[in-house]
Design a protein around this motif. Structure first.
Motif, PDB file in Angstrom:
ATOM      1  N   UNK A  33      -3.868 -12.408   8.102  1.00 54.83           N
ATOM      2  CA  UNK A  33      -2.943 -11.285   8.012  1.00 54.83           C
ATOM      3  C   UNK A  33      -3.134 -10.505   6.712  1.00 54.83           C
ATOM      4  N   UNK A  34      -3.366 -11.207   5.607  1.00 56.22           N
ATOM      5  CA  UNK A  34      -3.599 -10.506   4.341  1.00 56.22           C
ATOM      6  C   UNK A  34      -4.859  -9.654   4.427  1.00 56.22           C
ATOM      7  N   UNK A  35      -5.893 -10.189   5.038  1.00 50.44           N
ATOM      8  CA  UNK A  35      -7.111  -9.415   5.238  1.00 50.44           C
ATOM      9  C   UNK A  35      -6.877  -8.231   6.179  1.00 50.44           C
ATOM     10  N   UNK A  36      -5.808  -8.308   6.975  1.00 48.01           N
ATOM     11  CA  UNK A  36      -5.452  -7.215   7.873  1.00 48.01           C
ATOM     12  C   UNK A  36      -4.378  -6.293   7.319  1.00 48.01           C
ATOM     13  N   UNK A  37      -4.075  -6.422   6.035  1.00 46.71           N
ATOM     14  CA  UNK A  37      -3.144  -5.493   5.397  1.00 46.71           C
ATOM     15  C   UNK A  37      -1.716  -5.958   5.281  1.00 46.71           C
ATOM     16  N   UNK A  38      -1.435  -7.219   5.593  1.00 47.87           N
ATOM     17  CA  UNK A  38      -0.083  -7.753   5.454  1.00 47.87           C
ATOM     18  C   UNK A  38       0.131  -8.280   4.038  1.00 47.87           C
ATOM     19  N   UNK A  39       1.397  -8.389   3.673  1.00 50.79           N
ATOM     20  CA  UNK A  39       1.817  -9.006   2.420  1.00 50.79           C
ATOM     21  C   UNK A  39       2.775 -10.137   2.745  1.00 50.79           C
ATOM     22  N   UNK A  40       2.880 -11.109   1.809  1.00 47.01           N
ATOM     23  CA  UNK A  40       3.794 -12.226   2.028  1.00 47.01           C
ATOM     24  C   UNK A  40       5.008 -12.126   1.128  1.00 47.01           C
ATOM     25  N   UNK A  41       6.184 -12.418   1.693  1.00 48.16           N
ATOM     26  CA  UNK A  41       7.417 -12.577   0.939  1.00 48.16           C
ATOM     27  C   UNK A  41       8.131 -13.797   1.508  1.00 48.16           C
ATOM     28  N   UNK A  42       8.179 -14.873   0.704  1.00 50.40           N
ATOM     29  CA  UNK A  42       8.683 -16.161   1.175  1.00 50.40           C
ATOM     30  C   UNK A  42       7.890 -16.573   2.419  1.00 50.40           C
ATOM     31  N   UNK A  43       8.553 -16.905   3.526  1.00 46.20           N
ATOM     32  CA  UNK A  43       7.793 -17.324   4.700  1.00 46.20           C
ATOM     33  C   UNK A  43       7.609 -16.195   5.710  1.00 46.20           C
ATOM     34  N   UNK A  44       7.647 -14.962   5.201  1.00 46.85           N
ATOM     35  CA  UNK A  44       7.481 -13.778   6.049  1.00 46.85           C
ATOM     36  C   UNK A  44       6.207 -13.030   5.638  1.00 46.85           C
ATOM     37  N   UNK A  45       5.402 -12.644   6.633  1.00 44.31           N
ATOM     38  CA  UNK A  45       4.281 -11.737   6.406  1.00 44.31           C
ATOM     39  C   UNK A  45       4.644 -10.392   7.021  1.00 44.31           C
ATOM     40  N   UNK A  46       4.458  -9.312   6.282  1.00 49.20           N
ATOM     41  CA  UNK A  46       4.895  -7.994   6.752  1.00 49.20           C
ATOM     42  C   UNK A  46       3.872  -6.932   6.374  1.00 49.20           C
ATOM     43  N   UNK A  47       3.919  -5.814   7.079  1.00 50.56           N
ATOM     44  CA  UNK A  47       3.144  -4.644   6.700  1.00 50.56           C
ATOM     45  C   UNK A  47       3.870  -3.395   7.174  1.00 50.56           C
ATOM     46  N   UNK A  48       3.645  -2.247   6.533  1.00 48.55           N
ATOM     47  CA  UNK A  48       4.316  -1.011   6.952  1.00 48.55           C
ATOM     48  C   UNK A  48       3.936  -0.635   8.381  1.00 48.55           C
ATOM     49  N   UNK A  49       4.924  -0.113   9.091  1.00 45.23           N
ATOM     50  CA  UNK A  49       4.706   0.385  10.458  1.00 45.23           C
ATOM     51  C   UNK A  49       5.524   1.661  10.622  1.00 45.23           C
ATOM     52  N   UNK A 101      -8.499   2.736   8.967  1.00 43.22           N
ATOM     53  CA  UNK A 101      -8.531   2.512  10.417  1.00 43.22           C
ATOM     54  C   UNK A 101      -9.759   1.741  10.895  1.00 43.22           C
ATOM     55  N   UNK A 102     -10.879   1.851  10.138  1.00 37.09           N
ATOM     56  CA  UNK A 102     -12.120   1.186  10.544  1.00 37.09           C
ATOM     57  C   UNK A 102     -12.403  -0.068   9.731  1.00 37.09           C
ATOM     58  N   UNK A 103     -11.431  -0.511   8.944  1.00 40.01           N
ATOM     59  CA  UNK A 103     -11.624  -1.702   8.136  1.00 40.01           C
ATOM     60  C   UNK A 103     -11.619  -1.386   6.648  1.00 40.01           C
ATOM     61  N   UNK A 104     -12.128  -2.323   5.854  1.00 40.83           N
ATOM     62  CA  UNK A 104     -12.134  -2.173   4.408  1.00 40.83           C
ATOM     63  C   UNK A 104     -13.284  -1.264   3.977  1.00 40.83           C
ATOM     64  N   UNK A 105     -12.952  -0.216   3.233  1.00 38.86           N
ATOM     65  CA  UNK A 105     -13.943   0.738   2.738  1.00 38.86           C
ATOM     66  C   UNK A 105     -13.900   0.791   1.218  1.00 38.86           C
ATOM     67  N   UNK A 106     -15.065   0.933   0.626  1.00 37.46           N
ATOM     68  CA  UNK A 106     -15.150   1.066  -0.824  1.00 37.46           C
ATOM     69  C   UNK A 106     -14.450   2.358  -1.256  1.00 37.46           C
ATOM     70  N   UNK A 107     -13.702   2.274  -2.353  1.00 36.94           N
ATOM     71  CA  UNK A 107     -12.904   3.405  -2.830  1.00 36.94           C
ATOM     72  C   UNK A 107     -13.376   3.806  -4.213  1.00 36.94           C
TER      73      UNK A 107
END
Length: 252
Positions: free
Chosen positions: A46-62, A241-247
């Protein structure tokens, strides 16, 4: 006790609420529970997919009308500190960070409260009690560590620990491909040390020493002064949208 299935996680969507970063916008989050034996593996994915962890919850903006939040990770083995960052490292050469299991202490909470009262008095965490803090640290089913930073002692090269007052703390998840900085705080009176920058530099060094490629910094919001510091650490990658890109950090 509520039972959460571990094989097929369920995802939920929060109701809209005012965005803390962009005035006039409303945020929504998708989230799931990180529990059970598969939690570390799920947290990595999930972290590799853009989620963050807070306690036992993984979340991401939607959010329905905004895509301003961008996941950021530093490429640790390619990182080169700027001249200013080198000065910050020298300025904090007298500090040493001791990593141990995620266990809260009254000393940590005292520093945490001092930090919040000075830097985030009106933030969403401003009313956290000692019990809330303990939950933030302890309520984890992944490999979470606390790093406590103190001044070096005469036996630091033997013990790996500093001595004296607690100066900074980092709550960090150890992942298969790096470190994820969950939350960090420090003595706000020591402004000349630039401790926020130092903590990130220290995590980059730790990831590189362990042979891990990434340090995850959470979300960057272009135009947000609160988030501007995150793009100073390059090279880095942003999740699109296409994955991790160098910035290109120099373009900001």
């Amino acid at each position: 006790m509520t039972h959460h299935p571990t094989q097929s996680p369920q995802f939920f969507l929060t109701a809209p609420s005012p965005c803390p970063y962009i005035e006039g916008q409303f945020e929504r989050k998708v989230f799931t529970h990180l529990v059970g034996d598969k939690a570390p593996e799920m947290n990595d994915l999930l972290t590799q997919g853009g989620f963050r962890r807070s306690q036992n919850i993984a979340y991401r903006p939607a959010c329905e009308t905004c895509r301003a939040c961008v996941s950021v990770r530093i490429i640790a083995d390619e990182f080169k500190p700027s001249k200013n960052m080198k000065r910050i490292l020298r300025r904090n050469a007298d500090l040493i960070g001791a990593m141990h299991d995620a266990e809260p202490t009254t000393e940590q909470y005292s520093l945490f409260r001092t930090y919040l009262d000075a830097r985030h008095r009106k933030g969403g965490m401003s009313d956290m009690t000692v019990l809330d803090y303990a939950m933030m640290v302890e309520d984890t089913h992944v490999d979470t560590k606390i790093i406590e930073y103190r001044r070096r002692g005469p036996d630091s090269f033997i013990t790996g620990k500093g001595q004296g007052e607690l100066i900074a703390v980092a709550l960090t998840d150890k992942m298969a491909d790096g470190l994820s900085m969950v939350y960090s705080y420090y003595n706000p009176e020591l402004e000349d040390r630039s401790l926020g920058t130092f903590l990130i530099l220290d995590h980059i060094a730790r990831a590189r020493a362990a042979g891990h490629p990434h340090v995850y910094l959470g979300y960057w919001v272009e135009g947000s002064r609160k988030m501007a510091y995150k793009v100073r650490f390059g090279p880095q990658e942003h999740l699109g949208p296409k994955g991790w890109d160098r910035f290109d950090t120099e373009a900001v």
